[in-house]
Design an enzyme around this catalytic site. Structure first.
Site, mmCIF file in Angstrom:
data_model
loop_
_atom_site.group_PDB
_atom_site.id
_atom_site.type_symbol
_atom_site.label_atom_id
_atom_site.label_comp_id
_atom_site.label_asym_id
_atom_site.label_seq_id
_atom_site.Cartn_x
_atom_site.Cartn_y
_atom_site.Cartn_z
ATOM 1 N N TYR A 154 4.371 -80.410 25.025
ATOM 2 C CA TYR A 154 3.497 -81.272 25.836
ATOM 3 C C TYR A 154 2.030 -81.100 25.432
ATOM 4 C CZ TYR A 154 1.529 -83.258 30.178
ATOM 5 O OH TYR A 154 0.826 -84.003 31.098
ATOM 6 N N LYS A 158 -0.541 -83.876 23.880
ATOM 7 C CA LYS A 158 -1.789 -84.247 24.573
ATOM 8 C C LYS A 158 -3.008 -83.962 23.696
ATOM 9 C CE LYS A 158 0.016 -85.944 28.270
ATOM 10 N NZ LYS A 158 -0.127 -87.382 28.564
HETATM 11 P P1 NDP Z 1 5.185 -89.069 36.739
HETATM 12 O O1 NDP Z 1 6.311 -88.318 36.147
HETATM 13 O O2 NDP Z 1 4.920 -88.983 38.188
HETATM 14 O O3 NDP Z 1 5.303 -90.628 36.332
HETATM 15 C C1 NDP Z 1 5.456 -90.989 35.010
HETATM 16 C C2 NDP Z 1 5.569 -92.496 34.896
HETATM 17 O O4 NDP Z 1 5.733 -92.812 33.506
HETATM 18 C C3 NDP Z 1 6.767 -93.040 35.620
HETATM 19 O O5 NDP Z 1 6.507 -94.326 36.138
HETATM 20 C C4 NDP Z 1 7.813 -93.136 34.505
HETATM 21 O O6 NDP Z 1 8.745 -94.115 34.825
HETATM 22 C C5 NDP Z 1 6.938 -93.556 33.329
HETATM 23 N N1 NDP Z 1 7.531 -93.207 32.043
HETATM 24 C C6 NDP Z 1 7.958 -91.991 31.619
HETATM 25 N N2 NDP Z 1 8.483 -92.093 30.402
HETATM 26 C C7 NDP Z 1 8.397 -93.398 30.046
HETATM 27 C C8 NDP Z 1 8.779 -94.136 28.906
HETATM 28 N N3 NDP Z 1 9.383 -93.537 27.881
HETATM 29 N N4 NDP Z 1 8.530 -95.457 28.853
HETATM 30 C C9 NDP Z 1 7.951 -96.075 29.894
HETATM 31 N N5 NDP Z 1 7.562 -95.435 31.010
HETATM 32 C C10 NDP Z 1 7.789 -94.121 31.084
HETATM 33 O O7 NDP Z 1 3.904 -88.596 35.897
HETATM 34 P P2 NDP Z 1 2.367 -88.520 36.315
HETATM 35 O O8 NDP Z 1 2.000 -89.724 37.062
HETATM 36 O O9 NDP Z 1 2.122 -87.196 36.884
HETATM 37 O O10 NDP Z 1 1.693 -88.530 34.867
HETATM 38 C C11 NDP Z 1 1.155 -89.704 34.277
HETATM 39 C C12 NDP Z 1 0.417 -89.324 33.013
HETATM 40 O O11 NDP Z 1 -0.604 -88.370 33.331
HETATM 41 C C13 NDP Z 1 1.299 -88.635 31.973
HETATM 42 O O12 NDP Z 1 0.887 -89.025 30.688
HETATM 43 C C14 NDP Z 1 1.020 -87.171 32.190
HETATM 44 O O13 NDP Z 1 1.263 -86.434 31.043
HETATM 45 C C15 NDP Z 1 -0.453 -87.221 32.535
HETATM 46 N N6 NDP Z 1 -0.916 -86.054 33.262
HETATM 47 C C16 NDP Z 1 -0.393 -85.717 34.480
HETATM 48 C C17 NDP Z 1 -0.854 -84.605 35.150
HETATM 49 C C18 NDP Z 1 -0.353 -84.192 36.487
HETATM 50 O O14 NDP Z 1 -0.767 -83.115 36.949
HETATM 51 N N7 NDP Z 1 0.489 -84.940 37.148
HETATM 52 C C19 NDP Z 1 -1.891 -83.756 34.556
HETATM 53 C C20 NDP Z 1 -2.381 -84.197 33.287
HETATM 54 C C21 NDP Z 1 -1.897 -85.308 32.673
HETATM 55 P P3 NDP Z 1 10.310 -94.024 34.484
HETATM 56 O O15 NDP Z 1 10.740 -92.614 34.683
HETATM 57 O O16 NDP Z 1 10.909 -95.033 35.362
HETATM 58 O O17 NDP Z 1 10.333 -94.425 33.069
#
Ligand code: NDP
Length: 245
Positions: A154, A158
């Site tokens: 991860y 990033k």
């Molecule tokens: P969640 O796991 O809560 O949500 C992720 C979203 O991305 C879901 O809607 C999921 O939908 C979608 N997703 C995942 N894989 C795919 C794919 N292959 N194609 C299309 N859609 C996809 O994550 P967060 O909201 O927490 O994170 C969002 C972003 O922020 C990410 O990039 C994460 O790395 C980054 N981030 C998050 C942090 C945190 O503390 N939460 C901290 C730092 C960065 P579905 O499963 O239906 O595909």
């Protein structure tokens, strides 16, 4: 309504940070195209976006599938005629200590978090170049800067996003396309809900503002970077982490 008439594509907006970003941009006037993979969450997000009065196109597409992404973008262009804003947010974790990390855990994370960003950006960039306008925001993470035990895959993905962002910014600035990254700290979503209470307490001790962030904290930063007010900002990373880094 600073984004009135604009069209934004947000990846991974079925829940969490992506959903908060999509809703925020819609409230500011943008029509929204978004991706995720879970139909029930897609319907819910689409209904909430439409309730703001904006148009919304929901696409059940995996960002790591280049062919599906290309066809989604073609359909979006047919419907809206342009994409002004791209927020590359979709991301996953497959945590494990490096010694135990399986090849597929490495590949899944790199394919979705980094190659997915390439696929989506590649599919919209020509239309932005033609319009001589584009605002791209990529969601990286604090761990792309600090590293994190159990997150070699991860953190590498990033950190890769930062090089990607800066290179796009330097290649495409002359076409009036800006490309920036937002680096969230620890944000309360499904991704962090899996952390143990002990780990969350340890994390909170490292956050000067004393709380986990919210999706809205990130959406505000994205909204600034795609606004007219940020038109001279490109190739930068905006850290939104409560002061932990
Ligand atoms: P969640 O796991 O809560 O949500 C992720 C979203 O991305 C879901 O809607 C999921 O939908 C979608 N997703 C995942 N894989 C795919 C794919 N292959 N194609 C299309 N859609 C996809 O994550 P967060 O909201 O927490 O994170 C969002 C972003 O922020 C990410 O990039 C994460 O790395 C980054 N981030 C998050 C942090 C945190 O503390 N939460 C901290 C730092 C960065 P579905 O499963 O239906 O595909």
């Amino acid at each position: 309504m600073k984004l009135e008439g604009q069209v934004a594509l947000v990846t991974g907006a079925g829940r969490g940070i992506g959903k908060a970003i999509a809703l925020h941009l819609a409230r500011e006037g943008a029509h929204i195209i978004f991706t995720n993979r879970t139909p029930e969450q897609a319907d819910q997000t689409r209904q909430e976006i439409e309730a703001t009065g904006r148009e919304c196109m929901s696409c059940l597409v995996d960002v790591s599938d280049a062919t599906a992404i290309k066809s989604m973008t073609e359909q979006a262009m047919e419907r809206f005629g342009k994409i002004d804003i791209l927020v590359n947010n979709a991301g996953i974790t497959r945590d494990n200590l490096f010694l135990r990390m399986k090849q597929e855990d490495w590949e899944d994370v790199l394919n979705i978090n980094l190659t997915g960003m390439f696929n989506v950006t590649h599919s919209v960039i020509k239309s932005m170049i033609k319009k001589r306008y584009g605002r791209i925001v990529n969601i990286t993470s604090v761990v792309g800067f600090t590293g994190n035990p159990g997150q070699v895959n991860y953190s590498a993905s990033k950190a890769g996003i930062i090089g990607f962002t800066k290179s796009i910014a330097s290649e495409l600035g002359s076409r009036n396309i800006t490309c920036n990254a937002v680096a969230p700290g620890f944000i309360k979503t499904d991704m962090t809900d899996v952390l143990s209470e002990e780990r969350t307490t340890q994390l909170l001790e490292r956050i000067p503002l004393g709380r986990l962030g919210t999706g809205d904290d990130i959406a505000q930063a994205v909204s600034f970077l795609v606004s007219e007010q940020a038109s001279y900002i490109t190739g930068t990373v905006l850290h939104v982490n409560g002061g932990m880094y």
